[in-house]
Design an enzyme around this catalytic site. Structure first.
Site, PDB file in Angstrom:
ATOM      1  N   SER A  26       2.917   9.186 -14.967  1.00 33.39           N
ATOM      2  CA  SER A  26       2.541  10.572 -14.697  1.00 33.39           C
ATOM      3  C   SER A  26       1.158  10.808 -15.301  1.00 33.39           C
ATOM      4  O   SER A  26       0.347   9.871 -15.376  1.00 33.39           O
ATOM      5  CB  SER A  26       3.612  11.491 -15.300  1.00 33.39           C
ATOM      6  OG  SER A  26       3.308  12.834 -15.054  1.00 33.39           O
ATOM      7  N   TYR A  42      -4.217  16.524  -7.810  1.00 36.76           N
ATOM      8  CA  TYR A  42      -3.785  15.366  -8.602  1.00 36.76           C
ATOM      9  C   TYR A  42      -2.661  15.749  -9.585  1.00 36.76           C
ATOM     10  O   TYR A  42      -1.590  15.129  -9.584  1.00 36.76           O
ATOM     11  CB  TYR A  42      -4.990  14.788  -9.352  1.00 36.76           C
ATOM     12  CG  TYR A  42      -4.645  13.713 -10.358  1.00 36.76           C
ATOM     13  CD1 TYR A  42      -4.132  12.486  -9.953  1.00 36.76           C
ATOM     14  CD2 TYR A  42      -4.831  13.928 -11.727  1.00 36.76           C
ATOM     15  CE1 TYR A  42      -3.818  11.500 -10.888  1.00 36.76           C
ATOM     16  CE2 TYR A  42      -4.521  12.948 -12.660  1.00 36.76           C
ATOM     17  CZ  TYR A  42      -4.012  11.739 -12.235  1.00 36.76           C
ATOM     18  OH  TYR A  42      -3.698  10.771 -13.155  1.00 36.76           O
ATOM     19  N   THR A  49      -9.497   2.764 -18.616  1.00 37.57           N
ATOM     20  CA  THR A  49      -9.218   1.944 -17.429  1.00 37.57           C
ATOM     21  C   THR A  49     -10.299   2.260 -16.396  1.00 37.57           C
ATOM     22  O   THR A  49     -11.277   2.922 -16.713  1.00 37.57           O
ATOM     23  CB  THR A  49      -7.842   2.313 -16.831  1.00 37.57           C
ATOM     24  OG1 THR A  49      -7.946   3.642 -16.281  1.00 37.57           O
ATOM     25  CG2 THR A  49      -6.725   2.285 -17.865  1.00 37.57           C
ATOM     26  N   ASN A  53       3.179   2.615 -11.000  1.00 36.86           N
ATOM     27  CA  ASN A  53       1.937   2.802 -11.757  1.00 36.86           C
ATOM     28  C   ASN A  53       0.755   3.192 -10.872  1.00 36.86           C
ATOM     29  O   ASN A  53      -0.076   4.017 -11.256  1.00 36.86           O
ATOM     30  CB  ASN A  53       1.627   1.495 -12.509  1.00 36.86           C
ATOM     31  CG  ASN A  53       0.181   1.414 -12.932  1.00 36.86           C
ATOM     32  OD1 ASN A  53      -0.251   2.114 -13.851  1.00 36.86           O
ATOM     33  ND2 ASN A  53      -0.596   0.579 -12.249  1.00 36.86           N
ATOM     34  N   ASP A  95       0.870  -1.187   0.000  1.00 39.73           N
ATOM     35  CA  ASP A  95       0.000   0.000   0.000  1.00 39.73           C
ATOM     36  C   ASP A  95       0.903   1.232   0.000  1.00 39.73           C
ATOM     37  O   ASP A  95       1.752   1.400   0.886  1.00 39.73           O
ATOM     38  CB  ASP A  95      -0.895  -0.015   1.253  1.00 39.73           C
ATOM     39  CG  ASP A  95      -1.951   1.087   1.210  1.00 39.73           C
ATOM     40  OD1 ASP A  95      -1.678   2.184   0.667  1.00 39.73           O
ATOM     41  OD2 ASP A  95      -3.050   0.847   1.732  1.00 39.73           O
ATOM     42  N   LYS A 141       1.474  14.746  -9.492  1.00 37.13           N
ATOM     43  CA  LYS A 141       2.174  14.107 -10.628  1.00 37.13           C
ATOM     44  C   LYS A 141       3.337  14.993 -11.096  1.00 37.13           C
ATOM     45  O   LYS A 141       4.421  14.492 -11.408  1.00 37.13           O
ATOM     46  CB  LYS A 141       1.198  13.866 -11.785  1.00 37.13           C
ATOM     47  CG  LYS A 141       0.092  12.857 -11.488  1.00 37.13           C
ATOM     48  CD  LYS A 141       0.630  11.435 -11.460  1.00 37.13           C
ATOM     49  CE  LYS A 141      -0.491  10.401 -11.424  1.00 37.13           C
ATOM     50  NZ  LYS A 141       0.005   9.037 -11.284  1.00 37.13           N
TER      51      LYS A 141
HETATM   52  N1  LIG Z   1      -6.450   6.012 -17.214  1.00 38.99           N
HETATM   53  C1  LIG Z   1      -6.149   7.277 -17.432  1.00 38.99           C
HETATM   54  O1  LIG Z   1      -6.834   7.979 -18.155  1.00 38.99           O
HETATM   55  C2  LIG Z   1      -4.915   7.856 -16.814  1.00 38.99           C
HETATM   56  C3  LIG Z   1      -4.405   9.060 -17.333  1.00 38.99           C
HETATM   57  C4  LIG Z   1      -3.260   9.603 -16.784  1.00 38.99           C
HETATM   58  C5  LIG Z   1      -2.605   8.948 -15.765  1.00 38.99           C
HETATM   59  N2  LIG Z   1      -3.110   7.776 -15.261  1.00 38.99           N
HETATM   60  C6  LIG Z   1      -2.381   7.120 -14.174  1.00 38.99           C
HETATM   61  O2  LIG Z   1      -2.239   5.745 -14.452  1.00 38.99           O
HETATM   62  C7  LIG Z   1      -2.041   5.042 -13.231  1.00 38.99           C
HETATM   63  C8  LIG Z   1      -2.877   3.769 -13.215  1.00 38.99           C
HETATM   64  O3  LIG Z   1      -4.242   4.103 -13.216  1.00 38.99           O
HETATM   65  P1  LIG Z   1      -5.296   3.366 -14.166  1.00 38.99           P
HETATM   66  O4  LIG Z   1      -5.730   4.343 -15.178  1.00 38.99           O
HETATM   67  O5  LIG Z   1      -4.763   2.056 -14.622  1.00 38.99           O
HETATM   68  O6  LIG Z   1      -6.526   3.194 -13.149  1.00 38.99           O
HETATM   69  P2  LIG Z   1      -7.033   1.893 -12.341  1.00 38.99           P
HETATM   70  O7  LIG Z   1      -7.393   0.818 -13.300  1.00 38.99           O
HETATM   71  O8  LIG Z   1      -8.116   2.389 -11.453  1.00 38.99           O
HETATM   72  O9  LIG Z   1      -5.786   1.440 -11.485  1.00 38.99           O
HETATM   73  C9  LIG Z   1      -5.355   2.135 -10.337  1.00 38.99           C
HETATM   74  C10 LIG Z   1      -4.433   1.213  -9.561  1.00 38.99           C
HETATM   75  O10 LIG Z   1      -3.821   1.937  -8.480  1.00 38.99           O
HETATM   76  C11 LIG Z   1      -3.910   1.131  -7.315  1.00 38.99           C
HETATM   77  N3  LIG Z   1      -3.850   1.939  -6.088  1.00 38.99           N
HETATM   78  C12 LIG Z   1      -4.580   3.037  -5.775  1.00 38.99           C
HETATM   79  N4  LIG Z   1      -4.237   3.479  -4.543  1.00 38.99           N
HETATM   80  C13 LIG Z   1      -3.255   2.656  -4.084  1.00 38.99           C
HETATM   81  C14 LIG Z   1      -2.490   2.585  -2.882  1.00 38.99           C
HETATM   82  N5  LIG Z   1      -2.679   3.445  -1.869  1.00 38.99           N
HETATM   83  N6  LIG Z   1      -1.560   1.603  -2.759  1.00 38.99           N
HETATM   84  C15 LIG Z   1      -1.369   0.712  -3.748  1.00 38.99           C
HETATM   85  N7  LIG Z   1      -2.080   0.695  -4.897  1.00 38.99           N
HETATM   86  C16 LIG Z   1      -3.012   1.661  -5.062  1.00 38.99           C
HETATM   87  C17 LIG Z   1      -5.247   0.402  -7.457  1.00 38.99           C
HETATM   88  O11 LIG Z   1      -5.277  -0.707  -6.584  1.00 38.99           O
HETATM   89  P3  LIG Z   1      -6.638  -1.374  -6.041  1.00 38.99           P
HETATM   90  O12 LIG Z   1      -7.057  -2.376  -7.068  1.00 38.99           O
HETATM   91  O13 LIG Z   1      -6.243  -1.981  -4.749  1.00 38.99           O
HETATM   92  O14 LIG Z   1      -7.650  -0.268  -5.883  1.00 38.99           O
HETATM   93  C18 LIG Z   1      -5.177   0.029  -8.931  1.00 38.99           C
HETATM   94  O15 LIG Z   1      -4.385  -1.117  -9.112  1.00 38.99           O
HETATM   95  C19 LIG Z   1      -2.389   6.032 -12.118  1.00 38.99           C
HETATM   96  O16 LIG Z   1      -1.189   6.489 -11.521  1.00 38.99           O
HETATM   97  C20 LIG Z   1      -3.093   7.159 -12.832  1.00 38.99           C
HETATM   98  O17 LIG Z   1      -2.932   8.397 -12.183  1.00 38.99           O
HETATM   99  C21 LIG Z   1      -4.259   7.228 -15.766  1.00 38.99           C
END
Ligand SMILES: NC(=O)c1ccc[n+]([C@@H]2O[C@H](COP(=O)([O-])OP(=O)(O)OC[C@H]3O[C@@H](n4cnc5c(N)ncnc54)[C@H](OP(=O)(O)O)[C@@H]3O)[C@@H](O)[C@H]2O)c1
Length: 277
Positions: free
Chosen positions: A133, A147, A182, A82, A55, A151
């Site tokens: 990021s 947020y 996602t 990530n 975590d 980043k």
């Molecule tokens: N998708 C987009 O549009 C987008 C755009 C820009 C950046 N990002 C970045 O991409 C990264 C991944 O996000 P995603 O889009 O793949 O969304 P996602 O599918 O919701 O995945 C988020 C992940 O982060 C984990 N997480 C959250 N808080 C945590 C903590 N305190 N300790 C450990 N794990 C934690 C979640 O774990 P749990 O399963 O336990 O909840 C999940 O595995 C993030 O850093 C996000 O800011 C995403």
């Protein structure tokens, strides 16, 4: 075969990265809050996949995650920071608890993991640290102050850290996605109760995101392939923009920053002491 440590491997980018890395024959430590969420991947690849209870908000988890990875695989070639989540709120609507938890998850937690992996990579004289990021770090929107700020802080910290450890063959890349399909806009986007004063700004961006959910242009599987191709790059980039939205927003921001820099040059530039003084 390389060894990767990937945080947030349960869904989204993290799961795509993990599946692609395993499919390419690499070893992967999956750092997750709930190991049950990745039990299928570990059962499929028991020799090359290790679930680690992790975590980002628990400081002791960083060194433990690195140690467990080294115990099982003996090296870490790539750390992928990530895991993360969004907070959609104006600063006025943001509580202290929300501010703290978001910074801890998106900035301090990843930084702790980087600090813990550096001695391993320095000893190896190689390693690559990749951070997820966001375009919000470079071209931000109303509602993403905390947020996008978190980043941007991580990227700025890594700009310096990359220089600290360059002599030891350690590389850094900030991956900068626009909207990808996602769980991010769903379960990974925290909202504050909206004050009427922010309907026209934060509310408008919130509606834009809601409308886009499920139709984001970015494909996380394609992103995973692009990120893992960095393992073969001799000189990986410090910043890798992902998807058309990120490219457009970044290019617009660069152009407006250059125009502003030139427009105000006569005001800011003459503030040095005269040469030789
Ligand atoms: N998708 C987009 O549009 C987008 C755009 C820009 C950046 N990002 C970045 O991409 C990264 C991944 O996000 P995603 O889009 O793949 O969304 P996602 O599918 O919701 O995945 C988020 C992940 O982060 C984990 N997480 C959250 N808080 C945590 C903590 N305190 N300790 C450990 N794990 C934690 C979640 O774990 P749990 O399963 O336990 O909840 C999940 O595995 C993030 O850093 C996000 O800011 C995403």
């Amino acid at each position: 075969m390389k060894t990767l440590l990937i945080t947030g491997a349960s869904t989204g980018f993290g799961r795509s990265l993990t599946e692609e890395a395993l499919q390419r024959g690499h070893q992967v430590a999956l750092a997750v809050r709930n190991p049950e969420a990745v039990a299928d991947l570990v059962a499929k690849h028991p020799e090359r996949a290790l679930a680690i209870h992790f975590d980002l908000t628990k400081p002791a988890d960083a060194f433990r995650a690195i140690n467990e990875t080294i115990e099982k695989f003996g090296a870490i070639d790539m750390l992928i920071n990530n895991a993360g989540y969004g907070l959609l709120a104006s600063l006025e609507e943001t509580t202290d608890a929300q501010l703290e938890r978001n910074l801890e998850t998106n900035f301090t937690g990843p930084l702790r993991l980087i600090r813990a992996v550096i001695p391993v990579m320095r000893e190896q004289k190689s390693g690559h640290i990749v951070n997820l990021s966001a375009i919000a770090a470079y071209a931000n929107h109303a509602g993403f102050a905390v947020y996008g700020g978190a980043k941007a802080a991580l990227d700025a910290a890594c700009d310096a850290a990359a220089q600290d450890v360059a002599p030891y063959g350690i590389k850094f890349t900030s991956v900068v996605p626009g909207p990808f399909r996602t769980d991010f806009i769903g379960r990974s986007l925290e909202h504050s109760p909206r004050m009427p004063a922010y309907e026209a700004t934060v509310g408008k961006f919130s509606a834009f995101l809601e409308k886009m959910n499920g139709r984001q242009p970015g494909d996380p599987d394609k992103a995973a392939r692009a990120i893992l191709d960095l393992l073969n790059a001799e000189k990986p980039p410090f910043r890798l923009l992902l998807g058309g939205y990120a490219y457009t927003m970044f290019a617009k921001k660069l152009a407006s920053q250059e125009a502003e820099m030139k427009a105000w040059k006569e005001v800011g530039l003459p503030t040095d002491f005269p040469p030789g003084e």
